[in-house]
Design an enzyme around this catalytic site. Structure first.
Site, mmCIF file in Angstrom:
data_model
loop_
_atom_site.group_PDB
_atom_site.id
_atom_site.type_symbol
_atom_site.label_atom_id
_atom_site.label_comp_id
_atom_site.label_asym_id
_atom_site.label_seq_id
_atom_site.Cartn_x
_atom_site.Cartn_y
_atom_site.Cartn_z
ATOM 1 N N GLY A 1 -4.136 -1.434 2.020
ATOM 2 C CA GLY A 1 -4.234 -0.267 1.159
ATOM 3 C C GLY A 1 -5.576 -0.233 0.451
ATOM 4 O O GLY A 1 -6.220 -1.267 0.249
ATOM 5 N N SER A 2 -6.011 0.970 0.054
ATOM 6 C CA SER A 2 -7.214 1.087 -0.764
ATOM 7 C C SER A 2 -6.845 0.809 -2.221
ATOM 8 O O SER A 2 -5.683 0.600 -2.555
ATOM 9 C CB SER A 2 -7.822 2.481 -0.609
ATOM 10 O OG SER A 2 -8.324 2.632 0.698
ATOM 11 N N GLY A 3 -7.857 0.792 -3.084
ATOM 12 C CA GLY A 3 -7.632 0.492 -4.491
ATOM 13 C C GLY A 3 -7.980 -0.952 -4.840
ATOM 14 O O GLY A 3 -7.841 -1.355 -5.987
ATOM 15 N N HIS A 4 -8.426 -1.725 -3.821
ATOM 16 C CA HIS A 4 -8.782 -3.129 -4.048
ATOM 17 C C HIS A 4 -10.296 -3.348 -3.948
ATOM 18 O O HIS A 4 -10.749 -4.476 -3.754
ATOM 19 C CB HIS A 4 -8.079 -4.022 -3.033
ATOM 20 C CG HIS A 4 -6.588 -3.863 -3.028
ATOM 21 N ND1 HIS A 4 -5.836 -4.067 -4.149
ATOM 22 C CD2 HIS A 4 -5.727 -3.498 -2.047
ATOM 23 C CE1 HIS A 4 -4.558 -3.845 -3.869
ATOM 24 N NE2 HIS A 4 -4.464 -3.488 -2.603
ATOM 25 N N LYS B 1 -3.114 -9.542 4.678
ATOM 26 C CA LYS B 1 -2.440 -10.005 3.461
ATOM 27 C C LYS B 1 -0.931 -9.841 3.661
ATOM 28 O O LYS B 1 -0.474 -8.892 4.285
ATOM 29 C CB LYS B 1 -2.935 -9.222 2.248
ATOM 30 C CG LYS B 1 -4.432 -9.476 1.969
ATOM 31 C CD LYS B 1 -4.877 -8.999 0.593
ATOM 32 C CE LYS B 1 -4.714 -7.515 0.393
ATOM 33 N NZ LYS B 1 -5.331 -6.655 1.419
ATOM 34 N N ASP C 1 1.730 -4.077 5.944
ATOM 35 C CA ASP C 1 0.532 -4.558 6.634
ATOM 36 C C ASP C 1 0.905 -5.410 7.844
ATOM 37 O O ASP C 1 0.330 -5.278 8.925
ATOM 38 C CB ASP C 1 -0.339 -5.387 5.667
ATOM 39 C CG ASP C 1 -1.088 -4.502 4.668
ATOM 40 O OD1 ASP C 1 -1.152 -3.282 4.879
ATOM 41 O OD2 ASP C 1 -1.607 -5.042 3.680
ATOM 42 N N HIS D 1 -0.739 -4.745 -6.784
ATOM 43 C CA HIS D 1 -0.324 -3.336 -6.799
ATOM 44 C C HIS D 1 0.570 -3.083 -8.009
ATOM 45 O O HIS D 1 1.301 -2.117 -8.050
ATOM 46 C CB HIS D 1 0.447 -2.976 -5.543
ATOM 47 C CG HIS D 1 -0.161 -3.487 -4.293
ATOM 48 N ND1 HIS D 1 0.178 -4.697 -3.743
ATOM 49 C CD2 HIS D 1 -1.107 -2.958 -3.496
ATOM 50 C CE1 HIS D 1 -0.531 -4.879 -2.642
ATOM 51 N NE2 HIS D 1 -1.314 -3.851 -2.469
#
Lengths: 334, 334
Positions: free
Chosen positions: A55-58, A106, A111, A220
């Site tokens: 996911g994005s946001g990392h 991860k 994922d 998250h």
């Protein structure tokens, strides 16, 4: 909650366009949110591709680690959402030669599923693919079985080790094996002082009382192991280091690397104070800290808090961490 | 407001102890909050020392820029508070040889006073000292005279240029002159989405309504030029670039460097979206963007927002920006 964005539905694509526009060494696939090295050799001559994502946001993970000696490509899902298997497959096809690809994943259900499916499909096309699952979270050690631990910031060190191993010309099995051994020698634990806010959302995902922190919170905003009163940076750091050292079974004289990772909104001032406490706590245990990274390496949007990662070192692993690498966000360890 | 600290009265000292503990190339003076290079040659052989500093809370500025080819030392005041003239004088004494020192000072009354007094005292001791004042803020261009503009994030590029000039062996007058010319070719303007919170304080310094931003806010939360409705990242970026290009008188084909600077709590996702918009706005004006930096280079604690800096380039200035430098926080431009 205010953010510097345009349309919340397009934040990931626009972010990736910005990253590759700033970095001519990177390219963005036209049809998928996949960033790859722009200077890949012709297919037959390619070393093992090392791919990661989620996911994005990392950010800066994962696109910020694409470059020579690190990731060959990064697959970006929507914010906190696993990328599709189509996107992962596109990344494999775009970057892999006959030497194949190693996917660093991860440990989250989505994922594992989507990277796993893409790997299966790529294998049917004749591309050798190995998957390395990183599950470095030690917070839930007494709560869940080791296989259900989450992947956290320590994953960035596995990117580096796998990327360096691939650059040395190792086979896909060798790169995967080196990365798996490193993952088994890795632990991470974090502390959050509050929640993060998704782009387009009006408020943070949860609220913590003004005098509480959450230990072992996920990247998250998933639940941690416990809520505690806000104590001093020294005390919180000692708690994290004690848990990590115990989980990794670190004994007198063990050689380790330390990653002090900011989760987003934590100031470098605070990270330096935590780093000071971590080094003191490690020295008190007579552990040999051979390399330190401190900064925002794998974040949770604008979450205030930090995580500490410890990685056991031997000469080979240290050499792979020290090997040259060029990417927008990687910094040599000190 | 929660922070990862111990005693709020000791945050600066503990932060500096953490920074030098992590970085063996740096040392902390015993009696003052001054970070210097640990590997300085003997006094007689030293090139011009380049020093900077100011209030803390702008990390990684200034200690993060101490290193070969950059700053020789950094003086840290309390958070958002000018360092004392004693501290500045100690830094000059600790780092300068007969070639003298250049002090790079952001244009604030306290900093000008204390760096200026220290320079006078050092000169009476026979150390040649030049002061370069950086006043890159273009937000208040229609409100205050140029000499009252504030020093903002663009100062980091002046550190780099002066550090590289000193490393080349230029005299104290030459280094100062090169840095002053660069400062005159530099502009910065920021946008804040909210305030920052001092360590130990219970709440942020001010509140902005949920649908407003403040254009041209200073790096200590000082007032900006106007409050505006929160618009899109593309629109806000166009406003900043238009003001900067106009102020610097940039014409078709002008060669420039761009610094996209996060003020603390702004995610790399947002910075990349702003970077994308800035590059588009600059290309539309047919300006030649030769280098880009994007990241948290000079912050205001955990303020959400960013600033954009533009610096006119010629071959000499670009070579100084590109010259090798090693410090914890400096990254080569892309």
């Amino acid at each position: 909650m205010k953010k510097l964005i345009n349309d919340p539905r397009h934040v990931v694509r626009e972010m990736l366009e910005g990253i590759v526009d700033i970095s001519p060494a990177l390219a963005l696939l036209e049809d998928e949110n996949v960033v790859v090295r722009a200077d890949l050799p012709e297919q037959a001559a390619r070393p093992v591709a090392v791919l990661s994502g989620g996911g994005s946001g990392h950010e800066p993970a994962h696109a910020g680690y694409v470059g020579d000696g690190l990731l060959t490509g990064a697959i970006a899902g929507d914010v906190f959402t696993s990328p599709s298997s189509d996107a992962v497959l596109s990344a494999i096809r775009a970057t892999s030669g006959p030497a194949g690809a190693v996917l660093i994943v991860k440990n989250y259900t989505g994922d594992r599923l989507n990277f796993g499916l893409a790997a299966e499909l790529a294998r049917t096309e004749g591309i050798p693919v190995e998957i390395v699952v990183v599950a470095d979270d030690v917070a839930l050690r007494d709560v869940v079985e080791p296989a259900r631990r989450r992947g956290l910031a320590g994953t960035v060190l596995i990117h580096k080790i796998a990327g360096a191993a691939a650059r040395k010309g190792h086979s896909v099995q060798e790169v995967a094996s080196i990365a798996r051994e490193a993952s088994a020698a890795l632990g991470t634990m974090g502390v959050a002082l509050g929640a993060c806010t998704l782009p387009g959302a009006s408020k943070p995902g949860f609220t913590l009382p003004e005098n509480e922190v959450e230990l072992g919170l996920g990247i998250h905003g998933e639940q941690g192991v416990s809520r505690s009163p806000l104590s001093s940076a020294d005390e919180l750091t000692e708690t994290l280091i004690a848990t990590l050292a115990d989980d990794l079974g670190l004994k007198d004289g063990a050689r380790i690397a330390l990653l002090v990772n900011g989760l987003g909104a934590t100031t470098p001032l605070e990270l330096a104070i935590v780093g000071r406490a971590a080094l003191a706590a490690l020295r008190q245990r007579r552990l040999q800290v051979e390399r330190v990274w401190s900064g925002n390496y794998l974040t949770a949007l604008d979450m205030p808090g930090c995580s500490l990662s410890l990685l056991r070192l031997d000469d080979e692993r240290l050499a792979l961490l020290d090997a040259p690498a060029t990417s927008p966000a990687w910094q040599p360890g000190i």
